[in-house]
Motif scaffolding. Structure first.
Motif, PDB file in Angstrom:
ATOM      1  N   PRO A 150      18.758  21.129 -20.068  1.00  0.00           N
ATOM      2  CA  PRO A 150      19.375  19.954 -20.483  1.00  0.00           C
ATOM      3  C   PRO A 150      18.491  19.149 -21.264  1.00  0.00           C
ATOM      4  N   SER A 151      16.875  19.085 -21.104  1.00  0.00           N
ATOM      5  CA  SER A 151      16.280  18.329 -21.762  1.00  0.00           C
ATOM      6  C   SER A 151      16.188  18.532 -23.267  1.00  0.00           C
ATOM      7  N   LYS A 152      16.322  17.579 -23.846  1.00  0.00           N
ATOM      8  CA  LYS A 152      16.403  17.633 -25.456  1.00  0.00           C
ATOM      9  C   LYS A 152      15.021  18.017 -25.978  1.00  0.00           C
ATOM     10  N   ILE A 153      14.098  17.324 -25.309  1.00  0.00           N
ATOM     11  CA  ILE A 153      12.577  17.455 -25.606  1.00  0.00           C
ATOM     12  C   ILE A 153      12.358  19.162 -25.637  1.00  0.00           C
ATOM     13  N   LEU A 154      12.754  19.858 -24.476  1.00  0.00           N
ATOM     14  CA  LEU A 154      12.360  20.961 -24.351  1.00  0.00           C
ATOM     15  C   LEU A 154      13.151  22.132 -25.011  1.00  0.00           C
ATOM     16  N   LYS A 155      14.346  21.646 -25.940  1.00  0.00           N
ATOM     17  CA  LYS A 155      15.335  22.300 -26.072  1.00  0.00           C
ATOM     18  C   LYS A 155      14.761  23.454 -27.327  1.00  0.00           C
ATOM     19  N   ASN A 156      13.804  22.937 -28.230  1.00  0.00           N
ATOM     20  CA  ASN A 156      13.299  24.002 -29.178  1.00  0.00           C
ATOM     21  C   ASN A 156      12.684  25.061 -28.638  1.00  0.00           C
ATOM     22  N   GLU A 157      11.710  24.628 -27.389  1.00  0.00           N
ATOM     23  CA  GLU A 157      10.750  25.539 -26.884  1.00  0.00           C
ATOM     24  C   GLU A 157      11.535  26.632 -26.222  1.00  0.00           C
ATOM     25  N   VAL A 158      12.572  26.172 -25.381  1.00  0.00           N
ATOM     26  CA  VAL A 158      13.259  26.887 -24.547  1.00  0.00           C
ATOM     27  C   VAL A 158      14.262  27.816 -25.437  1.00  0.00           C
ATOM     28  N   GLU A 159      14.704  27.458 -26.506  1.00  0.00           N
ATOM     29  CA  GLU A 159      15.305  28.354 -27.329  1.00  0.00           C
ATOM     30  C   GLU A 159      14.466  29.440 -28.082  1.00  0.00           C
ATOM     31  N   ARG A 160      13.184  29.080 -28.199  1.00  0.00           N
ATOM     32  CA  ARG A 160      12.426  30.001 -28.917  1.00  0.00           C
ATOM     33  C   ARG A 160      11.965  31.120 -27.852  1.00  0.00           C
ATOM     34  N   LEU A 161      11.802  30.624 -26.667  1.00  0.00           N
ATOM     35  CA  LEU A 161      11.628  31.443 -25.325  1.00  0.00           C
ATOM     36  C   LEU A 161      12.719  32.595 -25.152  1.00  0.00           C
ATOM     37  N   TYR A 162      14.154  31.986 -25.088  1.00  0.00           N
ATOM     38  CA  TYR A 162      15.272  32.465 -25.061  1.00  0.00           C
ATOM     39  C   TYR A 162      15.376  33.657 -26.306  1.00  0.00           C
ATOM     40  N   GLN A 163      15.070  33.368 -27.559  1.00  0.00           N
ATOM     41  CA  GLN A 163      14.942  34.399 -28.617  1.00  0.00           C
ATOM     42  C   GLN A 163      14.148  35.302 -28.486  1.00  0.00           C
TER      43      GLN A 163
END
Length: 326
Positions: A150-163
């Motif tokens: 849910p955190s907008k700040i972590l969105k990019n980092e978590v998306e990179r981790l998911y990819q």
């Protein structure tokens, strides 16, 4: 450890004061006795020690800031693992989540499992796939939900981790399907969760920093800590012991293990290929003939072009699986 104790300390030079939580300490000691496990010393930096102790305490006291796995997936996993596992019983559980039902039916109709006719119901899909595969798909779907932080700040980092995790998962899936008798869907699940511990680590770092997290700070977190937190989370979620042990071993290019290839070998080979052909880096990367996993899979003689073909196929498969898992 003494209730009501009121003491005083006079500090005459630089000192480190450590407070131990009594309930956490006692719980961990009981677990050690119950599971008959041994404790090893692990060197950590100050920031790693702070992250580890905080997350362990929050995890034991149900204060860990991480989305729970969807209840439906946990019920399916438990039902599929029971001695009296039954397709009809699990079908009824799955019907409570239409989205998951649709995912499973799509998977049953995908290229690798499609029959002469398309499956239209969850019962038909489960008959075609089998209980174990349905269980792995349900858990993979559940894990994909965790990455929707849910955190907008972590969105990019978590998306990179998911990819990254999805790519490792798909590579492991393809190597399992082509070169072993291991279950590809189980390899896929392991790849998805193998670094899941980064998410609570990111949350901790963000909560203790006024600025956004940069790559330098992330690089300072050791693989050992990530493995420890990942294993801890998977244990809390109720994943099976085999999977947790694989995650705890992590990527070890020198590991031999048993004579036959196993899931740890798949993860190591997938990481090597990702580093070499996706990141285009060979720095500190051992040669193929120095990695037992390649020989055990029987792929030590593949050319760079053949590895690149598998990597390119993985990119396409990862995209379709990303859509399938939502």
């Amino acid at each position: 450890f003494y209730p009501g104790y009121k003491g005083k300390a006079k500090v005459v030079e630089d000192a480190l004061i450590i407070r131990f939580d009594l309930n956490l300490f006692q719980a961990m000691m009981k677990n050690e006795e119950k599971e008959q496990v041994s404790v090893e010393d692990v060197e950590m930096s100050d920031i790693e020690a702070a992250i580890f102790s905080s997350l362990m305490i929050k995890g034991e006291t149900s204060g860990l800031d991480l989305p729970s796995l969807p209840d439906i997936a946990m019920r399916i996993s438990k039902a599929a693992s029971s001695d009296d596992a039954d397709i009809n019983k699990i079908s009824k559980i799955m019907l409570n989540d239409p989205v998951l039902c649709a995912r499973v039916i799509q998977y049953a109709n995908s290229a690798q499992y499609a029959g002469l006719t398309a499956t239209k119901t969850i019962s038909e899909a489960m008959q075609r796939l089998g209980l174990r595969i349905v269980k792995h798909i349900a858990m993979s779907y559940a894990v994909s939900e965790v990455f929707k932080h849910p955190s907008k700040i972590l969105k990019n980092e978590v998306e990179r981790l998911y990819q990254h995790s999805m790519f490792i998962a798909v590579l492991s899936y393809l190597f399992a399907k082509r070169y072993t008798k291991l279950e590809p869907e189980y390899a896929l699940l392991i790849g998805l969760v193998h670094e899941i511990g980064i998410i609570p680590i990111l949350s901790f770092m963000l909560s203790h920093s006024e600025a956004e997290i940069d790559e330098g700070e992330l690089d300072s977190i050791s693989d050992k800590l990530i493995k420890m937190i990942s294993s801890f989370l998977l244990n809390k979620w109720g994943f099976d012991d085999e999977l947790v042990q694989i995650i705890d071993e992590g990527v070890d290019y020198e590991r031999y293990g048993n004579e036959k290839a196993d899931y740890s070998d798949l993860i190591s080979v997938a990481h090597w290929c990702h580093t070499r052909f996706v990141n285009n880096s060979s720095e500190n990367l051992p040669e193929i003939d120095q990695i037992p996993a390649f020989r055990k899979l029987g792929i030590e003689y593949l050319t760079n072009e053949e590895f690149e073909d598998i990597v390119n196929e993985s990119k396409k498969t990862a995209s379709s699986l990303h859509q399938l898992l939502g």
